[in-house]
Design an enzyme around this catalytic site. Structure first.
Site, PDB file in Angstrom:
ATOM      1  N   GLN A   1     -56.349 -67.739 -20.252  1.00  0.00           N
ATOM      2  CA  GLN A   1     -55.726 -68.489 -21.361  1.00  0.00           C
ATOM      3  C   GLN A   1     -55.965 -67.795 -22.697  1.00  0.00           C
ATOM      4  O   GLN A   1     -55.321 -68.113 -23.693  1.00  0.00           O
ATOM      5  CB  GLN A   1     -56.366 -69.868 -21.486  1.00  0.00           C
ATOM      6  CG  GLN A   1     -56.225 -70.746 -20.309  1.00  0.00           C
ATOM      7  CD  GLN A   1     -57.070 -72.003 -20.446  1.00  0.00           C
ATOM      8  OE1 GLN A   1     -57.704 -72.244 -21.462  1.00  0.00           O
ATOM      9  NE2 GLN A   1     -57.052 -72.814 -19.410  1.00  0.00           N
TER      10      GLN A   1
ATOM     11  N   THR B   1     -31.617 -68.727 -34.261  1.00  0.00           N
ATOM     12  CA  THR B   1     -31.587 -69.024 -35.699  1.00  0.00           C
ATOM     13  C   THR B   1     -30.774 -68.026 -36.508  1.00  0.00           C
ATOM     14  O   THR B   1     -30.089 -68.382 -37.465  1.00  0.00           O
ATOM     15  CB  THR B   1     -33.039 -69.035 -36.246  1.00  0.00           C
ATOM     16  OG1 THR B   1     -33.736 -70.098 -35.627  1.00  0.00           O
ATOM     17  CG2 THR B   1     -33.082 -69.221 -37.741  1.00  0.00           C
TER      18      THR B   1
ATOM     19  N   ASP C   1     -29.374 -72.668 -28.941  1.00  0.00           N
ATOM     20  CA  ASP C   1     -30.752 -72.602 -29.403  1.00  0.00           C
ATOM     21  C   ASP C   1     -31.518 -72.156 -28.157  1.00  0.00           C
ATOM     22  O   ASP C   1     -31.301 -72.686 -27.070  1.00  0.00           O
ATOM     23  CB  ASP C   1     -31.205 -74.006 -29.836  1.00  0.00           C
ATOM     24  CG  ASP C   1     -32.615 -74.004 -30.394  1.00  0.00           C
ATOM     25  OD1 ASP C   1     -32.771 -74.405 -31.553  1.00  0.00           O
ATOM     26  OD2 ASP C   1     -33.558 -73.627 -29.668  1.00  0.00           O
ATOM     27  N   SER C   2     -32.391 -71.174 -28.297  1.00  0.00           N
ATOM     28  CA  SER C   2     -32.966 -70.567 -27.085  1.00  0.00           C
ATOM     29  C   SER C   2     -33.883 -71.506 -26.320  1.00  0.00           C
ATOM     30  O   SER C   2     -34.302 -71.187 -25.209  1.00  0.00           O
ATOM     31  CB  SER C   2     -33.682 -69.265 -27.426  1.00  0.00           C
ATOM     32  OG  SER C   2     -34.929 -69.515 -28.015  1.00  0.00           O
TER      33      SER C   2
HETATM   34  N1  ASP Z   1     -35.064 -72.704 -32.103  1.00  0.00           N
HETATM   35  C1  ASP Z   1     -34.633 -71.372 -32.428  1.00  0.00           C
HETATM   36  C2  ASP Z   1     -34.264 -70.674 -31.131  1.00  0.00           C
HETATM   37  O1  ASP Z   1     -35.120 -70.278 -30.407  1.00  0.00           O
HETATM   38  C3  ASP Z   1     -35.700 -70.639 -33.144  1.00  0.00           C
HETATM   39  C4  ASP Z   1     -35.354 -69.247 -33.587  1.00  0.00           C
HETATM   40  O2  ASP Z   1     -34.378 -68.639 -33.212  1.00  0.00           O
HETATM   41  O3  ASP Z   1     -36.139 -68.706 -34.413  1.00  0.00           O
HETATM   42  O4  ASP Z   1     -33.098 -70.545 -30.827  1.00  0.00           O
END
Ligand code: ASP
Length: 332
Positions: free
Chosen positions: A269, A12, A54-55
Site C-alpha cells: 500500500q 477536463t 469524464d474518465s
Molecule cells: N474528472 C475528470 C476526468 O477524469 C478529471 C480530469 O480530466 O482532470 O475526466
C-alpha cells in the site's frame, strides 16, 4: 513527413463550464487546438470519439476501442496521443502498456487539471509535450506527458486533484523533462521490441482489489474470499508486504483461495518501495501468494486483466506477475 494521430476520449482538457459543472463538449477541443501549430514537420490528425466521457466513466469497451483504433491506424502513423481525463489515466496507460504487445511506436496519454478554455490551463503545455514525445522514433512505449514530465505509463499514478503536478511515478525516474531544454532520458526507455505488433483485447475478469486495513480485516473479508467466485486478487498489504499472520481466519481464507486456483498478487500500500521477504509476516510465498514487487495497483490490475485475456496458463500468469514485462516493476 511524420504523422501523429490524436485520439480524443474526453476529460477536463476539452470540457467547458456548464450549469451542471464541467462537462465534455463535442467539437470544443478541435476548435481550441485549430490555431495551434505545435510541432514542425509533423502532420496531426484528430479522431474525436462520438461519446466524450469524464474518465470516471471509462469501461473495458473504451480500452478495446482505443486498442482497435491504434491497431487500425498503426501503419499510417508514427505515434499516437490519447487525450484522456486524469482520474483514470493511469489505469488506461497501464492497460495499454500490457495490451499493446510488440509496440514499437510512442503512445502518449495526456490531459489537464484545468480545461483549455481556462486562461491558465495546463492543457496547452501537456498537449505540446505529448506531441513532441509522440514524434520520437526511439520511444517504443506507453507514456504519460504531464506537468513538464514524461512518465512511464505503467508506473504513473494520479497524485493530486488540484496541483498541476497531477501525476508521479515514485519508483521510476521520468522518461523526459520538459524545461527550457527538453531532456530526453532515453537510456531509461524500453528497448525496441523483437516481436511484431500483436495487441491483446482485454476482457472482463473477476479480479478483487483487496486493501488490508487494521480493524477492518475482519471475518467478513475472510468470508468474502471463501464464498466469492474469483479469478484473482490484488492484495494491497502493509509496508514491505506484511499481512496480519495472527488472523488465522484470513490466512486460511487466502490459502483456500490459492488452493481453488485464485491467483493472489502481493503489492504494498506504501507509495514507494516493494514487497519483500524481510519479515515473518511478509513470507507470503509459503501461502502460494505471488510477489508483485513494486507494481502500482493500476499496473497490477491491468497486468492481470491483460494476461488473463491472452491464452496463458495460470502457472505462466503467476510467474509473469513477478517478471518485468514492460518496465512495470523493478527486479533484482
Ligand atoms: N474528472 C475528470 C476526468 O477524469 C478529471 C480530469 O480530466 O482532470 O475526466
Amino acid at each position: 513527413m511524420r504523422k501523429i494521430l490524436i485520439i480524443y476520449t474526453g476529460g477536463t482538457i476539452g470540457m467547458d463550464y456548464t450549469p451542471h459543472g464541467l462537462q465534455p463538449v463535442a467539437g470544443l477541443f478541435k476548435s481550441q487546438i485549430a490555431t495551434l501549430d505545435p510541432v514542425k514537420d509533423v502532420i496531426v490528425d484528430l479522431l474525436e470519439y462520438e461519446q466524450l466521457i469524464d474518465s470516471s466513466d471509462i469501461r473495458i469497451e473504451h480500452w478495446q476501442r482505443m486498442i482497435k483504433d491504434i491497431s487500425d491506424n498503426y501503419d499510417q502513423y508514427n505515434g499516437f496521443v490519447i487525450i484522456h481525463g486524469t482520474d483514470t489515466m493511469a489505469y488506461t496507460a497501464s492497460v495499454l502498456a500490457f495490451a499493446l504487445r510488440g509496440l514499437d511506436k510512442p503512445v502518449v496519454l495526456t490531459g489537464s487539471q484545468l480545461p483549455l478554455v481556462h486562461r491558465r490551463s495546463d492543457g496547452w503545455s501537456n498537449l505540446i509535450d505529448a506531441l513532441f514525445a509522440a514524434s520520437r522514433d526511439d520511444l517504443h512505449e506507453v507514456a504519460i506527458a504531464f506537468n513538464n514530465k514524461l512518465l512511464r505509463g505503467c508506473r504513473a499514478q494520479k497524485v493530486s486533484t488540484y496541483r498541476f503536478f497531477g501525476f508521479d511515478s515514485v519508483d521510476e525516474e521520468p522518461l523526459a523533462e520538459f524545461g527550457i531544454q527538453i531532456n530526453w532520458f532515453n537510456k531509461r526507455w524500453l528497448k525496441a521490441t523483437r516481436f511484431s505488433f500483436a495487441p491483446v483485447t482485454p476482457q472482463n475478469a473477476k479480479i478483487l482489489d483487496l486493501s488490508l486495513r487494521p480493524g477492518f480485516t475482519t471475518d467478513f473479508i475472510a468470508d468474502t474470499l471463501n464464498n466469492t467466485e474469483l479469478d484473482a486478487v490484488v492484495l494491497q498489504t502493509y509496508g514491505s508486504g506484511n499481512i496480519p499472520m495472527g488472523n488465522q481466519k484470513l490466512v486460511e481464507a487466502l490459502k483456500n483461495a490459492v488452493a481453488r486456483g485464485v491467483i493472489i498478487v502481493n503489492i504494498t500500500q506504501v507509495n514507494e518501495g516493494r514487497v519483500s521477504n524481510d519479515y515473518a509476516s511478509s513470507c507470503l510465498h509459503d501461502l502460494g501468494i505471488v510477489s508483485g514487487c513494486d507494481m502500482t495497483i493500476e499496473a497490477a490490475l491491468a497486468k492481470l486483466m491483460v494476461l488473463m485475456s491472452s491464452k496463458m496458463s495460470k502457472e505462466t500468469i503467476k510467474n509473469a506477475m513477478s517478471e518485468n514485462l514492460v518496465g512495470e516493476l523493478t527486479t533484482g
